[in-house]
Scaffold this active site. Structure first.
Site, PDB file in Angstrom:
ATOM      1  N   TRP A 169     -10.067  59.057-123.182  1.00 30.78           N
ATOM      2  CA  TRP A 169     -10.735  60.360-123.083  1.00 30.78           C
ATOM      3  C   TRP A 169      -9.803  61.318-122.328  1.00 30.78           C
ATOM      4  CZ3 TRP A 169     -12.168  63.071-118.626  1.00 30.78           C
ATOM      5  CH2 TRP A 169     -12.845  64.269-118.883  1.00 30.78           C
ATOM      6  N   ARG A 412     -23.683  58.495-120.234  1.00 28.79           N
ATOM      7  CA  ARG A 412     -24.011  59.927-120.087  1.00 28.79           C
ATOM      8  C   ARG A 412     -25.524  60.154-120.210  1.00 28.79           C
ATOM      9  NH1 ARG A 412     -22.691  65.616-122.865  1.00 28.79           N
ATOM     10  NH2 ARG A 412     -21.600  66.593-121.158  1.00 28.79           N
ATOM     11  N   ASP A 447     -21.220  67.048-131.855  1.00 27.29           N
ATOM     12  CA  ASP A 447     -20.669  66.187-130.809  1.00 27.29           C
ATOM     13  C   ASP A 447     -21.228  64.768-130.914  1.00 27.29           C
ATOM     14  OD1 ASP A 447     -19.244  65.620-128.504  1.00 27.29           O
ATOM     15  OD2 ASP A 447     -20.085  67.278-127.347  1.00 27.29           O
ATOM     16  N   ASP A 515     -11.005  67.122-124.688  1.00 26.59           N
ATOM     17  CA  ASP A 515     -11.609  67.932-123.617  1.00 26.59           C
ATOM     18  C   ASP A 515     -10.541  68.429-122.648  1.00 26.59           C
ATOM     19  OD1 ASP A 515     -14.160  67.832-124.526  1.00 26.59           O
ATOM     20  OD2 ASP A 515     -14.827  66.247-123.183  1.00 26.59           O
TER      21      ASP A 515
HETATM   22  C1  DGJ Z   1     -18.221  67.036-124.871  1.00 23.57           C
HETATM   23  C2  DGJ Z   1     -17.367  68.027-125.605  1.00 23.57           C
HETATM   24  O1  DGJ Z   1     -16.110  67.504-125.864  1.00 23.57           O
HETATM   25  C3  DGJ Z   1     -17.320  69.305-124.774  1.00 23.57           C
HETATM   26  O2  DGJ Z   1     -16.475  70.237-125.364  1.00 23.57           O
HETATM   27  C4  DGJ Z   1     -18.726  69.849-124.642  1.00 23.57           C
HETATM   28  O3  DGJ Z   1     -19.205  70.227-125.903  1.00 23.57           O
HETATM   29  C5  DGJ Z   1     -19.626  68.802-124.022  1.00 23.57           C
HETATM   30  N1  DGJ Z   1     -19.553  67.559-124.720  1.00 23.57           N
HETATM   31  C6  DGJ Z   1     -21.058  69.286-124.003  1.00 23.57           C
HETATM   32  O4  DGJ Z   1     -21.923  68.334-123.555  1.00 23.57           O
END
Ligand code: DGJ
Length: 703
Positions: A169, A412, A447, A515
């Site tokens: 990640w 999460r 997502d 991210d």
């Molecule tokens: C993970 C994504 O990669 C982020 O850009 C964002 O959308 C968050 N989730 C929101 O919970």
């Protein structure tokens, strides 16, 4: 350039512009691979089985190796027949061919299992695809326990290297190159998505560079559990086996039922990794990406996630929308937090109704406002998931994947809906279709924030087919949404880049790459991404993730302009000066994006090798060149005039460097090279020893 059959030798040859792939009917009756490499100029030279090295102990080079007989290579197929016989014996039955495609039918005669290998060639893109179908022609169930797509072989040499994409990640798609050693190297996903750790891509080379050398490569189109094994066999032969992961896999194939494998794309080049990538990019643009938007440029997007996180309200989004519109943004996206009781990641997931406290006038009011500012509106969803603290969970706790009597991991704070169930599939489709039908939404970010663990499907007989049905239902939902809402741009995201692959690219217009939006880290992530996936699908945001002062804004923009540009910064905290600069770079990006997104990429300098990233893009008509040069802080790199030799230009033509009054011949630019001066005109903030700097050049061919 076609599919050919040599009746005397009993071999088929699949030829593209430069690749040849060949297999034939071995005297034993088996289909064995005979060649994969550069196309051979004289057809009669393609090898068959004369002088073919036979192992006295085991079978190898089977075009479709199975568990059975004396095979000790990685099997593509393992099944259990009704009487517990677990060996498969495939005999060649027949073939069907067209100019561009070939199907080989194999059969286990005793148990009436039909196995068909389907190949297709793509002449211009110089690639081949393969997938496999199984058909149960018997009267009883056949349990499929392992079902891979392809097994490839390379002849022994001492010098093979394996390149793959690995990571985690926030550090996805890192390029790793390593020698191939004895034994097996395994890459896989077993968490129900493509994975942050590995991407289903392999390349084997013989000391290749970006421009030279032999590379054999493959890419699997699958967004769930997959596995690739690179196996160095005795006698130095190499086998690469790729397809569905057999981990926890069991599919009861009913009488008359068919099952198709994911497809694998493969080819060979003797022009290095750059050529490999360009071919893949062309193929993705021409054949994989959803047709409606494949050739269109991606719009500049703003996403408020890093500015407001879960605290979205109509009020704060309007403020951001004002700023976004002023700087030239074209799509305004509201991320997580707009629905249910979602004020953190602890509640509300699954309740896809607009939160009335946050949006007292409904979503319509914000959408109209965004539209009135000339921008499209986009929305985030994560419809495969549910928080235990949600109405959806309270009403449908039986929809969750889990094993009774076992704890459930709440990664999460969320659980996973069993998308393999028909009722869940319809719920997910209706949820997103409902939003798209009701609101004027032109963009969806989809997502998937957690991996699948504890994949139990209580009260279902053949539970392990969940892995297959989940992803086929997932594809089916995206396909139906795309058909019904063709104008909506769909982005595949999974906690960053956990669902990037050719399987979902058939429906997804773009990917959330990672991210991690740190512009230095991004150079490594983006380089790996670009190895396989076309840059227009690579979303790159300019953000303040690393703080505003760590990197110059110009450098952040240049890093993000190498794919499809987005802005994620909290624009309400930007000064007038910063907003002006942001506006200037967005306007600049709009001028070059056709070349970046639809042109050809040449990676000139890798950040893995030098303290620089230099990437060159050439437009399709070859008239425009965009050159990005990013300098990273290594000793002495700030005292550098970097010589950059361009590639792929017309040596007899003259190229004008926009805004400089200078022009050079293509020959000069490719041989002597362009001086990129990092000693003068420092735009850098020299702080804490950081010396990040960047330049971008636009060159136009003189008419
Ligand atoms: C993970 C994504 O990669 C982020 O850009 C964002 O959308 C968050 N989730 C929101 O919970």
């Amino acid at each position: 350039m076609a599919v050919k059959y040599d009746d005397k030798k009993k071999i088929w040859v699949l030829e593209t512009k430069s690749t040849a792939y060949s297999f034939g009917i071995h005297p034993s009756g088996k289909i064995k691979n005979t060649y994969w490499g550069k196309r051979i100029s004289r057809f009669e030279d393609y090898p068959a089985f004369e002088g073919y090295f036979e192992s006295p102990w085991w079978d190898w080079n089977d075009e479709y190796p199975v568990r059975g007989g004396a095979n000790q290579t990685e099997p593509c197929l393992q099944v259990v027949y009704e009487d517990e016989v677990r060996d498969v014996q495939l005999n060649y039955k027949s073939f069907e061919a067209t100019e561009q495609s070939l199907t080989i039918h194999l059969e286990d005669e005793h148990y009436q299992l039909l196995v068909s290998l389907h190949y297709q060639i793509f002449e211009n893109e110089d690639l081949i695809t393969k997938y496999v179908t199984l058909e149960n022609c018997s009267y009883s169930d056949i349990h499929v326990e392992n079902f891979k797509t392809g097994s490839f072989y390379l002849q022994p040499t001492d010098d093979y290297f394996l390149t793959h994409l690995t990571g985690m990640w926030a550090h996805e798609t890192k390029i790793v190159k390593e020698p191939i050693c004895d034994g097996k190297k395994v890459f896989e996903s077993r968490v129900g998505r493509t994975s942050h750790f590995h991407n289903p891509f392999f390349a084997i080379d013989e000391k290749a560079t970006e421009d030279t050398g032999n590379v054999w490569f493959g890419l699997l189109a699958w967004s769930s559990n997959w596995k690739t094994v690179v196996h160095k066999l005795p006698y130095e032969n190499i086998q690469i086996c790729t397809g569905l992961n057999e981990w926890d896999f069991n599919y009861a194939l009913k009488q008359g039922e068919k099952l198709a494998s994911p497809s694998v794309l493969f080819a060979f080049t003797d022009c290095g990794f750059g050529d490999m990538s360009r071919r893949l990019h062309d193929y993705e643009r021409n054949y994989i990406l959803p047709k409606q938007n494949a050739q269109k440029v991606r719009k500049v997007l703003y996403n408020s996630w890093e500015a407001t996180a879960f605290n979205v309200t109509e009020e704060n989004q309007r403020i951001l929308a004002d700023k976004a519109a002023d700087i030239g943004v074209e799509i305004f996206v509201v991320d997580d937090g707009w629905f249910g009781q979602r004020s953190s990641d602890k509640a509300g997931l699954g309740d896809w109704v607009v939160n009335e406290q946050k949006f007292p006038n409904g979503l319509e009011s914000l959408i109209e406002y965004v539209n009135s500012k000339g921008m499209d509106f986009g929305l985030w969803v994560e419809p495969e998931m549910v928080n235990p603290d949600s109405d959806l969970y309270r009403n449908h706790s039986n929809w969750i994947l889990h094993f009774p009597n076992r704890p459930r991991t709440e990664s999460r704070n969320q659980l996973i809906l069993n998308l393999a169930r028909e009722d869940v599939k319809e719920f997910v489709y209706n949820t997103v279709d409902g939003l798209l039908s009701r609101y004027n939404i032109r963009f969806i970010k989809w997502d998937m924030n957690r991996p699948i663990f504890e994949a139990g499907w209580p009260f279902e007989g053949n539970q392990r087919k969940m892995w297959m049905d989940y992803v086929t239902n997932f594809y089916d939902i995206w396909q139906r949404l795309k058909e019904k809402h063709p104008k909506v741009i769909m982005e595949s995201c999974a906690g960053g880049g956990g669902r990037i692959d050719l399987g979902i690219m058939r429906y997804a217009d773009q990917f959330w790459t990672s991210d991690n939006t740190d512009p230095y880290d991004r150079q490594f992530i983006q380089e790996g991404f670009s190895l396989c996936y076309v840059p227009k699908t690579m979303m790159c945001w300019v953000t303040d993730w690393a703080g505003k002062d760590t990197y110059p804004l110009q450098y952040r923009f240049h890093a993000a302009m190498m794919g499809s540009l987005g802005i994620g910064s909290d624009l309400s905290k930007y000064t007038e000066e910063e907003l002006e600069e942001t506006k200037k770079w967005i306007a600049f990006y709009k001028r070059i994006r056709e070349t970046v997104q639809n042109g050809s990429l040449y990676r000139l300098i890798s950040p893995r090798e030098k303290p620089f990233t230099v990437n060159q893009y050439i437009s399709n008509d070859k008239n425009e060149v965009v050159l990005f040069c990013l300098k990273n802080p290594e000793p002495l790199s700030m005292f550098k005039v970097l010589k950059v030799r361009l590639k792929g230009l017309d040596e007899h033509m003259v190229y004008e460097i926009q805004g400089s009054g200078k022009s050079y011949s293509g020959s000069y630019l490719m041989n002597r090279g362009l001086d990129v001066d990092f000693m003068q005109k420092h735009t850098v903030k020299v702080e804490k020893g950081n010396h990040f700097d960047s330049r971008v050049f636009v060159l136009k061919k003189r008419k």
